[in-house]
Write a protein that holds these residues in place. Structure first.
Motif, short mmCIF file in Angstrom:
data_model
loop_
_atom_site.label_atom_id
_atom_site.label_comp_id
_atom_site.label_asym_id
_atom_site.label_seq_id
_atom_site.Cartn_x
_atom_site.Cartn_y
_atom_site.Cartn_z
N LEU A 143 -0.52 5.41 -11.80
CA LEU A 143 -1.60 5.48 -10.59
C LEU A 143 -2.54 4.51 -10.39
CD1 LEU A 143 -2.24 7.49 -8.15
CD2 LEU A 143 -3.72 8.62 -9.91
N GLU A 144 -3.20 4.15 -11.56
CA GLU A 144 -4.15 3.01 -11.54
C GLU A 144 -3.57 1.76 -11.09
OE1 GLU A 144 -6.79 1.73 -15.03
OE2 GLU A 144 -6.77 3.65 -14.91
N THR A 145 -2.52 1.46 -11.78
CA THR A 145 -1.77 0.22 -11.13
C THR A 145 -1.74 0.20 -9.80
OG1 THR A 145 -0.71 0.12 -13.32
CG2 THR A 145 0.19 -1.36 -11.42
N VAL A 146 -0.97 1.37 -9.08
CA VAL A 146 -0.61 1.23 -7.64
C VAL A 146 -1.85 1.32 -6.99
CG1 VAL A 146 0.21 2.60 -5.88
CG2 VAL A 146 1.82 2.34 -8.11
N VAL A 147 -2.89 1.83 -7.10
CA VAL A 147 -4.09 1.95 -6.59
C VAL A 147 -4.89 0.73 -6.49
CG1 VAL A 147 -6.39 3.17 -6.68
CG2 VAL A 147 -4.32 4.62 -6.64
N GLY A 148 -4.89 0.20 -7.84
CA GLY A 148 -5.55 -1.11 -8.18
C GLY A 148 -4.80 -2.22 -7.01
N ALA A 149 -3.54 -2.32 -6.99
CA ALA A 149 -2.97 -3.34 -6.50
C ALA A 149 -2.96 -2.92 -4.67
CB ALA A 149 -1.20 -3.02 -6.74
N LEU A 150 -3.21 -2.05 -4.60
CA LEU A 150 -3.41 -1.58 -2.95
C LEU A 150 -4.83 -1.47 -2.59
CD1 LEU A 150 -0.81 1.29 -2.76
CD2 LEU A 150 -0.65 -0.91 -1.65
N GLY A 151 -5.71 -2.01 -3.69
CA GLY A 151 -6.84 -2.06 -3.35
C GLY A 151 -7.75 -0.67 -2.99
N LEU A 152 -7.29 0.32 -3.50
CA LEU A 152 -7.82 1.66 -2.96
C LEU A 152 -8.70 2.17 -4.14
CD1 LEU A 152 -4.54 3.16 -1.49
CD2 LEU A 152 -6.72 2.56 -0.26
N THR A 153 -8.95 1.59 -5.19
CA THR A 153 -9.71 2.15 -6.22
C THR A 153 -11.08 3.01 -5.93
OG1 THR A 153 -8.60 0.38 -7.79
CG2 THR A 153 -10.45 1.67 -8.69
N GLU A 154 -11.72 2.10 -5.01
CA GLU A 154 -13.18 2.52 -4.51
C GLU A 154 -13.15 3.62 -3.40
OE1 GLU A 154 -15.69 1.33 -6.23
OE2 GLU A 154 -14.12 0.14 -7.23
N VAL A 201 -0.78 -4.44 5.80
CA VAL A 201 0.16 -3.40 5.32
C VAL A 201 1.54 -4.03 4.99
CG1 VAL A 201 1.57 -1.68 5.89
CG2 VAL A 201 -0.84 -1.44 6.52
N LEU A 202 2.08 -5.00 5.65
CA LEU A 202 3.19 -5.91 5.22
C LEU A 202 2.89 -6.43 3.72
CD1 LEU A 202 3.99 -7.33 8.86
CD2 LEU A 202 5.21 -5.55 7.28
N ASP A 203 1.66 -7.25 3.82
CA ASP A 203 1.40 -7.82 2.46
C ASP A 203 1.43 -6.90 1.36
OD1 ASP A 203 1.23 -10.12 3.69
OD2 ASP A 203 -1.03 -10.21 3.75
N PHE A 204 0.93 -5.58 1.55
CA PHE A 204 1.10 -4.58 0.51
C PHE A 204 2.63 -4.20 0.10
CE2 PHE A 204 -3.66 -4.25 1.16
CZ PHE A 204 -3.92 -4.45 0.10
N LEU A 205 3.32 -4.13 1.25
CA LEU A 205 4.73 -3.70 0.84
C LEU A 205 5.36 -4.76 0.08
CD1 LEU A 205 5.81 -2.09 4.37
CD2 LEU A 205 5.46 -0.73 2.25
N ARG A 206 5.03 -5.93 0.48
CA ARG A 206 5.72 -7.42 -0.26
C ARG A 206 5.24 -7.25 -1.78
NH1 ARG A 206 9.58 -10.43 0.20
NH2 ARG A 206 9.63 -10.21 -2.17
N LEU A 207 3.68 -6.92 -1.90
CA LEU A 207 3.43 -6.89 -3.17
C LEU A 207 3.81 -5.57 -4.05
CD1 LEU A 207 -0.49 -7.36 -3.94
CD2 LEU A 207 0.45 -5.25 -4.63
N SER A 208 4.03 -4.58 -3.42
CA SER A 208 4.90 -3.53 -4.19
C SER A 208 6.28 -3.99 -4.63
CB SER A 208 4.90 -2.42 -3.35
OG SER A 208 5.89 -2.33 -2.39
N VAL A 209 6.91 -5.03 -4.02
CA VAL A 209 7.98 -5.50 -4.51
C VAL A 209 7.68 -6.37 -5.55
CG1 VAL A 209 9.94 -6.57 -3.76
CG2 VAL A 209 9.18 -4.83 -2.36
N ASP A 210 6.82 -7.45 -5.43
CA ASP A 210 6.93 -8.71 -6.34
C ASP A 210 5.96 -8.24 -7.47
OD1 ASP A 210 8.03 -10.00 -4.29
OD2 ASP A 210 6.07 -11.04 -3.34
N GLU A 211 5.04 -7.36 -7.42
CA GLU A 211 4.09 -7.13 -8.53
C GLU A 211 4.42 -5.72 -9.27
OE1 GLU A 211 0.18 -8.20 -7.99
OE2 GLU A 211 0.57 -10.07 -6.89
N LEU A 212 5.12 -4.84 -8.46
CA LEU A 212 5.34 -3.53 -8.98
C LEU A 212 6.73 -3.31 -9.26
CD1 LEU A 212 2.87 -1.39 -6.93
CD2 LEU A 212 2.32 -2.51 -9.28
#
Ligand code: ADP
Ligand code: MG
Length: 253
Positions: A143-154, A201-212
């Motif tokens: 959860l922390e990884t996903v939330v951090g990658a999506l910039g939602l921690t705060e 949003v497209l960048d975050f979908l891309r990142l979910s593939v590349d980094e997660l």
């Protein structure tokens, strides 16, 4: 440290780099019509498709070409008339409703255009809802990884009304990723967003593939959005008209 190179036989040297890679989805000969008789509409007309694991695939095509129908049958939201679909190694076309519900819950993440967040829940509560519903424990590290990658921690304690459109859609993406699904499907996920938020949003979908390491299948009718993917499949009249791999040449074919 001196160490000889690993011994490679001719066989292993020539084996594909990822020989055991099974596609996340394997569809063969899928057809689907709506209605009967003179009013029948063929939405899918014999589609063969492998969706590679760990890649970002876009499905494009004009309005009415069958994009949403294809995504829905791939994700077990709708039935086919004929053909076979294997998702994460499971033949889904013969599953009973109850089994399909569990398959969707446990192996698929959904990101749709209408945000579908519950207004009375915080971002965190919305994100972990699929786990709560499944009675599964939250993997806090993931959860922390996903939330951090999506910039939602705060933003985890905010309710949807306190978030921007882009943040809301990021929460929806986090919710789709929280179960580590075999496939994330997104139908026009940027359809309601302005251009800056769309890019985000497209960048975050891309990142979910590349980094997660997630597998994403996204439907869009916009070429610019599709070009964020690794592969663009274009539908015309319920058939695959073209299938391109990145890097894409301007305008496609
Ligand atoms: N529930 C439905 N009932 C009847 N026809 C439908 C239904 N859903 C889609 N269709 C028809 O099937 C075709 C493909 O639709 P759809 O998959 O929604 O295309 P797209 O997402 O590319 O716009 C269209 O001709 C559409 O009108
Ligand atoms: Mg559609």
């Amino acid at each position: 440290m001196s160490r000889s190179a690993p011994v490679r036989t001719q066989d292993t040297a020539s084996a594909p780099a990822n020989a055991d890679a099974r596609p996340a989805i394997r569809a063969r000969g899928i057809t689907k019509s709506y209605g009967t008789g003179a009013g029948a509409v063929t939405a899918l007309d014999g589609v063969d498709l492998d969706i590679a694991s760990g890649r970002f695939t876009a499905i494009m095509g004009p309005s009415g070409s069958g994009k949403s129908t294809l995504l829905h049958v791939l994700a077990g939201l709708d039935s086919v008339d004929s053909g076979s679909i294997e998702l994460d190694g499971i033949e889904t076309t013969t599953l009973k409703d109850r089994e399909l519900t569990l398959l969707r819950r446990d192996r698929i993440g959904f990101v749709f255009q209408s945000f579908n967040l519950l207004p009375m829940l915080t971002a965190r509560q919305n994100i972990v809802l699929p786990l709560d519903l499944a009675g599964r424990r939250v993997d806090e590290a993931w959860l922390e990884t996903v939330v951090g990658a999506l910039g939602l921690t705060e933003r985890l304690d905010h309710r949807p009304a306190q978030l921007s459109g882009g943040q809301i859609q990021r929460v929806a993406i986090a919710r789709a990723l929280v179960t580590s699904p075999a496939v994330v499907v997104a139908d026009e996920p940027t359809g309601n967003l302005d251009s800056r938020t769309t890019d985000e949003v497209l960048d975050f979908l891309r990142l979910s593939v590349d980094e997660l390491g997630q597998t994403v299948v996204m439907v869009t009718h916009e070429r610019d959005a599709a070009e964020h993917a690794d592969r663009i499949i274009s539908l015309v009249d319920g058939r695959i008209d073209s299938d391109e791999q990145a890097p894409f040449t301007a305008g496609g074919r």
